[in-house]
Design a protein around this motif. Structure first.
Motif, PDB file in Angstrom:
ATOM      1  N   LEU A 183      95.030  18.721  21.198  1.00 38.99           N
ATOM      2  CA  LEU A 183      95.245  20.163  21.247  1.00 38.99           C
ATOM      3  C   LEU A 183      93.929  20.811  21.648  1.00 38.99           C
ATOM      4  O   LEU A 183      92.914  20.658  20.963  1.00 38.99           O
ATOM      5  CB  LEU A 183      95.704  20.694  19.884  1.00 38.99           C
ATOM      6  N   ALA A 184      93.924  21.497  22.784  1.00 37.57           N
ATOM      7  CA  ALA A 184      92.727  22.186  23.272  1.00 37.57           C
ATOM      8  C   ALA A 184      92.937  23.684  23.095  1.00 37.57           C
ATOM      9  O   ALA A 184      93.936  24.237  23.572  1.00 37.57           O
ATOM     10  CB  ALA A 184      92.492  21.859  24.745  1.00 37.57           C
ATOM     11  N   THR A 185      92.016  24.335  22.409  1.00 34.17           N
ATOM     12  CA  THR A 185      92.177  25.758  22.092  1.00 34.17           C
ATOM     13  C   THR A 185      91.017  26.578  22.658  1.00 34.17           C
ATOM     14  O   THR A 185      89.892  26.092  22.772  1.00 34.17           O
ATOM     15  CB  THR A 185      92.251  25.970  20.571  1.00 34.17           C
ATOM     16  N   PRO A 186      91.277  27.844  23.017  1.00 35.13           N
ATOM     17  CA  PRO A 186      90.227  28.706  23.572  1.00 35.13           C
ATOM     18  C   PRO A 186      89.126  28.998  22.555  1.00 35.13           C
ATOM     19  O   PRO A 186      89.375  29.050  21.356  1.00 35.13           O
ATOM     20  CB  PRO A 186      90.984  29.994  23.933  1.00 35.13           C
ATOM     21  N   LYS A 187      87.931  29.221  23.079  1.00 40.34           N
ATOM     22  CA  LYS A 187      86.807  29.644  22.241  1.00 40.34           C
ATOM     23  C   LYS A 187      86.655  31.163  22.352  1.00 40.34           C
ATOM     24  O   LYS A 187      85.596  31.661  22.723  1.00 40.34           O
ATOM     25  CB  LYS A 187      85.515  28.969  22.692  1.00 40.34           C
ATOM     26  N   ASP A 188      87.710  31.903  22.025  1.00 35.62           N
ATOM     27  CA  ASP A 188      87.666  33.354  22.188  1.00 35.62           C
ATOM     28  C   ASP A 188      87.649  34.104  20.864  1.00 35.62           C
ATOM     29  O   ASP A 188      87.735  35.331  20.826  1.00 35.62           O
ATOM     30  CB  ASP A 188      88.843  33.827  23.048  1.00 35.62           C
ATOM     31  N   GLY A 189      87.567  33.357  19.770  1.00 31.33           N
ATOM     32  CA  GLY A 189      87.498  34.001  18.468  1.00 31.33           C
ATOM     33  C   GLY A 189      88.837  34.423  17.900  1.00 31.33           C
ATOM     34  O   GLY A 189      88.911  34.854  16.750  1.00 31.33           O
ATOM     35  N   ARG A 190      89.897  34.314  18.707  1.00 41.12           N
ATOM     36  CA  ARG A 190      91.216  34.696  18.209  1.00 41.12           C
ATOM     37  C   ARG A 190      91.803  33.578  17.361  1.00 41.12           C
ATOM     38  O   ARG A 190      91.478  32.410  17.546  1.00 41.12           O
ATOM     39  CB  ARG A 190      92.157  34.998  19.387  1.00 41.12           C
ATOM     40  N   LYS A 191      92.694  33.941  16.460  1.00 41.25           N
ATOM     41  CA  LYS A 191      93.310  32.953  15.585  1.00 41.25           C
ATOM     42  C   LYS A 191      94.752  32.631  15.975  1.00 41.25           C
ATOM     43  O   LYS A 191      95.414  31.834  15.315  1.00 41.25           O
ATOM     44  CB  LYS A 191      93.267  33.447  14.132  1.00 41.25           C
ATOM     45  N   HIS A 192      95.212  33.247  17.067  1.00 45.53           N
ATOM     46  CA  HIS A 192      96.618  33.108  17.477  1.00 45.53           C
ATOM     47  C   HIS A 192      96.667  32.994  18.996  1.00 45.53           C
ATOM     48  O   HIS A 192      96.211  33.904  19.698  1.00 45.53           O
ATOM     49  CB  HIS A 192      97.399  34.335  17.007  1.00 45.53           C
ATOM     50  N   HIS A 193      97.178  31.889  19.515  1.00 44.65           N
ATOM     51  CA  HIS A 193      97.190  31.668  20.961  1.00 44.65           C
ATOM     52  C   HIS A 193      98.570  31.229  21.450  1.00 44.65           C
ATOM     53  O   HIS A 193      99.325  30.588  20.716  1.00 44.65           O
ATOM     54  CB  HIS A 193      96.177  30.581  21.361  1.00 44.65           C
ATOM     55  N   GLY A 194      98.846  31.559  22.700  1.00 47.23           N
ATOM     56  CA  GLY A 194      99.994  30.964  23.371  1.00 47.23           C
ATOM     57  C   GLY A 194      99.695  29.494  23.635  1.00 47.23           C
ATOM     58  O   GLY A 194      98.580  29.021  23.409  1.00 47.23           O
ATOM     59  N   LEU A 195     100.686  28.763  24.128  1.00 50.82           N
ATOM     60  CA  LEU A 195     100.518  27.320  24.290  1.00 50.82           C
ATOM     61  C   LEU A 195     101.178  26.834  25.579  1.00 50.82           C
ATOM     62  O   LEU A 195     102.301  27.230  25.905  1.00 50.82           O
ATOM     63  CB  LEU A 195     101.135  26.581  23.098  1.00 50.82           C
ATOM     64  N   VAL A 196     100.466  25.946  26.283  1.00 49.06           N
ATOM     65  CA  VAL A 196     101.012  25.238  27.436  1.00 49.06           C
ATOM     66  C   VAL A 196     101.212  23.782  27.019  1.00 49.06           C
ATOM     67  O   VAL A 196     100.255  23.101  26.648  1.00 49.06           O
ATOM     68  CB  VAL A 196     100.078  25.304  28.652  1.00 49.06           C
ATOM     69  N   VAL A 197     102.450  23.320  27.064  1.00 47.04           N
ATOM     70  CA  VAL A 197     102.795  21.947  26.678  1.00 47.04           C
ATOM     71  C   VAL A 197     102.879  21.099  27.948  1.00 47.04           C
ATOM     72  O   VAL A 197     103.638  21.434  28.865  1.00 47.04           O
ATOM     73  CB  VAL A 197     104.129  21.901  25.912  1.00 47.04           C
ATOM     74  N   TYR A 198     102.120  20.016  27.987  1.00 48.07           N
ATOM     75  CA  TYR A 198     102.021  19.187  29.195  1.00 48.07           C
ATOM     76  C   TYR A 198     103.035  18.047  29.179  1.00 48.07           C
ATOM     77  O   TYR A 198     103.148  17.316  28.190  1.00 48.07           O
ATOM     78  CB  TYR A 198     100.594  18.643  29.342  1.00 48.07           C
TER      79      TYR A 198
END
Length: 361
Positions: free
Chosen positions: A59-74
């Motif tokens: 699982l790769a997550t953004p380093k934007d400080g947010r705690k809630h992200h959308g997701l792209v499933v490969y």
């Protein structure tokens, strides 16, 4: 004696400085490699339950400080693919992260120590696997369950719409997807023969062999029957691979694509694709999905089937060096940025991109 000693000392000094120069250059190259292969995202290994099996994922997550992200499933294409696709997915994951999306991928069964055997899977099995991963993701507090979409390449063209029929998805990015297994196989065979400047006799023989294989598939021949019937032409085929083909050779995405109607779809096609008939793929996608008004088609004239620059992929040495020193440059111009822009607003951005694409085509 002194005149004899001084040149030797001067030579030692020159050799020492030369060594220092080489070491500094080597350190600089190592620094470049480390910098180019560092991505603006966080990665963590995850385990996902799928029935009685475990999927080993990343699982790769953004380093934007947010705690809630959308997701792209490969969803992988053919072959024994690991979660990162030998790090080949990472430039795309970084582009997703810049758009505020996490990325989820996992080792195919039997790859990198994962349990099972991916060659035992049907396209429906692969879809069920992805549905389990999406359910796992929706249960996480750091994933926005209303912004989960799919990315899939090549063979995944038969899997993506099956997933969408089983669970809600917000968008789909289809990269060089196939439509019909048998038509794709024949297209690939003839494309490779043309690229090899094959004679008419060799082409006729290859088609005859392909037809004989199809007849065996249609009568559900066992692997032993296949080997006996094909003789020397059976070389390179394994029992597992024959089983995989036998399960899936009737795959056709045409009807399944109806599950994507109304869902924003980004269809990316290569200009030098010898694996998939991109004209046929685009025709079918437009016929099935254009009525819903959510289809974006992007073509990359300089790209190969994998959406790498053809000029780079043609050389194994150049591919390796580019992957080492400039991995983002492997992909066709605009490919990564187009996906990032699509993710920012799949519906609105998709319509704008489609208008541009239609003006160019």
């Amino acid at each position: 004696m002194c005149p004899k000693i001084q040149p030797r000392r001067r030579g030692l000094r020159i050799a020492a400085w030369s060594l220092v120069t080489v070491l500094l250059a080597a350190a600089g190259l190592v620094g470049v490699v480390l910098w180019q292969n560092s991505y603006a995202m966080d990665e963590q290994r995850v385990s996902i339950r799928n029935g009685g099996h475990t999927l080993n994922g990343v699982l790769a997550t953004p380093k934007d400080g947010r705690k809630h992200h959308g997701l792209v499933v490969y969803v992988h294409g053919d072959g024994p693919v690991g979660a990162t696709h030998d790090d080949g997915y990472k430039p795309m994951w970084e582009a997703n992260a810049k758009a505020g999306y996490a990325s989820l991928s996992w080792d195919k069964p039997g790859v990198a120590g994962a349990p099972g055997n991916w060659l035992d899977q049907s396209m429906d099995d692969r879809a069920d696997e992805a549905v389990a991963a999406i359910a796992w993701a929706r249960a996480r507090p750091d994933i926005d369950g209303d912004r989960i979409g799919l990315w899939g390449a090549s063979q995944a063209g038969w899997v993506l719409p099956k997933i969408a029929a089983k669970t809600p998805v917000s968008f789909v990015i289809a990269v060089s997807p196939a439509i019909n297994w048998l038509q794709q196989g024949r297209y690939n065979l003839l494309s490779e023969l043309r690229a090899d400047n094959a004679s008419a006799a060799r082409t006729d023989a290859a088609i005859a062999t392909s037809n004989a294989r199809l007849r065996l598939l249609e009568r559900r021949a066992t692997f032993e029957e296949y080997v006996r019937a094909m003789g020397d032409d059976a070389k390179g085929m394994t029992a597992d691979r024959w089983g995989f083909i036998s399960k899936n050779f009737t795959a056709d995405a045409t009807q399944d694509l109806h599950a994507l109607r109304g869902i924003p779809v980004l269809l990316t096609l290569a200009g030098h694709d010898i694996n998939v008939d991109t004209a046929d793929t685009e025709r079918v996608y437009r016929e099935v999905l254009d009525a819903g008004g959510a289809l974006t088609v992007k073509r990359y004239p300089d790209a190969s089937h994998s959406l790498l620059k053809q000029s780079i992929e043609q050389s194994e040495r150049r591919t390796s060096l580019t992957a080492l020193f400039s991995p983002r440059s492997l992909f066709a111009d605009g490919f990564l940025d187009d996906q990032r822009q699509f993710l920012k607003a799949p519906g609105r951005a998709g319509q704008a991109a489609l208008s541009v694409a239609e003006g160019v085509l």
